[in-house]
Design a protein around this motif. Structure first.
Motif, short mmCIF file in Angstrom:
data_model
loop_
_atom_site.label_atom_id
_atom_site.label_comp_id
_atom_site.label_asym_id
_atom_site.label_seq_id
_atom_site.Cartn_x
_atom_site.Cartn_y
_atom_site.Cartn_z
N ASP A 185 0.81 -1.22 0.00
CA ASP A 185 0.00 0.00 0.00
C ASP A 185 0.85 1.27 0.00
O ASP A 185 0.33 2.35 -0.27
CB ASP A 185 -0.95 0.01 1.20
N GLU A 186 2.15 1.15 0.28
CA GLU A 186 3.02 2.32 0.29
C GLU A 186 3.63 2.61 -1.08
O GLU A 186 4.30 3.63 -1.24
CB GLU A 186 4.16 2.14 1.30
N PHE A 214 7.96 4.53 -4.25
CA PHE A 214 7.06 5.04 -3.23
C PHE A 214 5.93 5.83 -3.89
O PHE A 214 6.15 6.56 -4.86
CB PHE A 214 7.81 5.96 -2.26
N ALA A 215 4.74 5.69 -3.36
CA ALA A 215 3.61 6.45 -3.87
C ALA A 215 3.88 7.94 -3.70
O ALA A 215 4.48 8.36 -2.71
CB ALA A 215 2.34 6.06 -3.12
N THR A 221 8.03 15.35 -5.66
CA THR A 221 8.06 14.78 -6.99
C THR A 221 8.90 13.51 -6.94
O THR A 221 10.11 13.56 -6.77
CB THR A 221 8.68 15.76 -8.01
N SER A 222 8.27 12.37 -7.04
CA SER A 222 8.95 11.09 -6.91
C SER A 222 9.10 10.42 -8.26
O SER A 222 8.60 10.89 -9.28
CB SER A 222 8.15 10.16 -5.99
N VAL A 223 9.82 9.30 -8.27
CA VAL A 223 9.91 8.49 -9.47
C VAL A 223 8.52 8.14 -9.96
O VAL A 223 8.21 8.24 -11.15
CB VAL A 223 10.72 7.20 -9.19
N ALA A 224 7.66 7.73 -9.04
CA ALA A 224 6.29 7.33 -9.42
C ALA A 224 5.54 8.47 -10.06
O ALA A 224 4.88 8.29 -11.09
CB ALA A 224 5.54 6.80 -8.20
N SER A 225 5.63 9.66 -9.49
CA SER A 225 4.87 10.78 -10.04
C SER A 225 5.40 11.18 -11.41
O SER A 225 4.64 11.57 -12.29
CB SER A 225 4.91 11.97 -9.08
N ARG A 226 6.71 11.05 -11.62
CA ARG A 226 7.27 11.37 -12.94
C ARG A 226 6.78 10.38 -13.99
O ARG A 226 6.47 10.76 -15.12
CB ARG A 226 8.80 11.38 -12.88
#
Length: 232
Positions: A185-186, A214-215, A221-226
């Motif tokens: 879930d994280e 990570f969510a 700005t994370s890897v996921a958001s990019r």
């Protein structure tokens, strides 16, 4: 120990291509338990660690595939490969354009295997041989963590350490083939690969290895958001 560890790796493994990643070669063994026994005998240590360094595991394979497909994740960046084992992820990062990669493992024989594998692939990965989970996260741009959630105690320590890395604005990519202790879930799943492991300890030879970040959190700005932004 360094010379004897190097000799042990060379004596009990064979340099061969990694399944599905034929441009990377590792010193790999055929069976876990005969090798484990040999390590216990040759080091005179009945409590010697399982030889994780002699096999390509599902999570690390997924990360290596991801870096091959997404070199922008590491290009021009400093990378730290946690619980590296064979050094596969550090090698994959360097081949994908990382400016530097450091592989960390608690096992001195793993440290020898990483050095041998790095040289066999024309790379120069740094090696740290200690339990880095007792340290603060390193000054890097990206941490790779493959196959780190195979028991509850280790998973708790690793995820807590990765939280600290995220708080320092270090990106994290985690590779896992569906082990029960990953706090799913994280994380956000970035990719899924069919991977062929080289150890009989996995319950299926052909597994699905997934890559996670990570969510995204507010203001970060994370890897996921990019990845999410680029695909929208």
């Amino acid at each position: 120990m360094a010379a004897s560890a190097r000799a042990l790796v060379l004596r009990h493994t064979r340099l061969r291509p990694v399944p599905g990643l034929d441009d990377i070669r590792l010193h790999l063994a055929d069976e876990v338990f005969p090798l484990w026994h040999a390590v216990q005998v040759e080091t005179r240590d009945p409590d010697a660690a399982l030889p994780y360094w002699a096999f390509a595991w599902g999570g690390g394979l997924a990360l290596a595939h991801y870096l091959r497909d997404h070199p922008d994740a590491v290009d021009g960046r400093r990378v730290f490969d946690l619980a590296s084992g064979s050094g596969l992820c550090a090698i994959a990062a360097l081949r994908a354009g990382a400016t530097a990669a450091t592989a960390a493992d608690i096992d001195p024989i793993a440290a020898a295997a990483i050095a041998l594998n790095s040289r066999a692939n024309g790379c120069r990965a740094g090696v740290v041989q200690r339990d880095v989970l007792d340290d603060e996260p390193p000054d890097v741009d990206l941490i790779l963590a493959g196959d780190v959630c195979y028991n509850a105690g280790l998973a708790d320590r690793v995820i807590s350490w990765l939280h600290r890395a995220r708080d320092r604005r270090i990106d994290v990519l985690l590779g896992d083939p569906g082990r029960r202790y990953l706090p799913i879930d994280e994380f956000v799943e970035l990719a899924c690969y069919d991977v062929r492991t080289t150890t009989e300890l996995e319950d299926l030879e052909l597994k699905q290895g997934r890559v996670y970040a990570f969510a995204p959190s507010s203001g970060r700005t994370s890897v996921a958001s990019r990845v999410i932004d680029s695909s929208s």
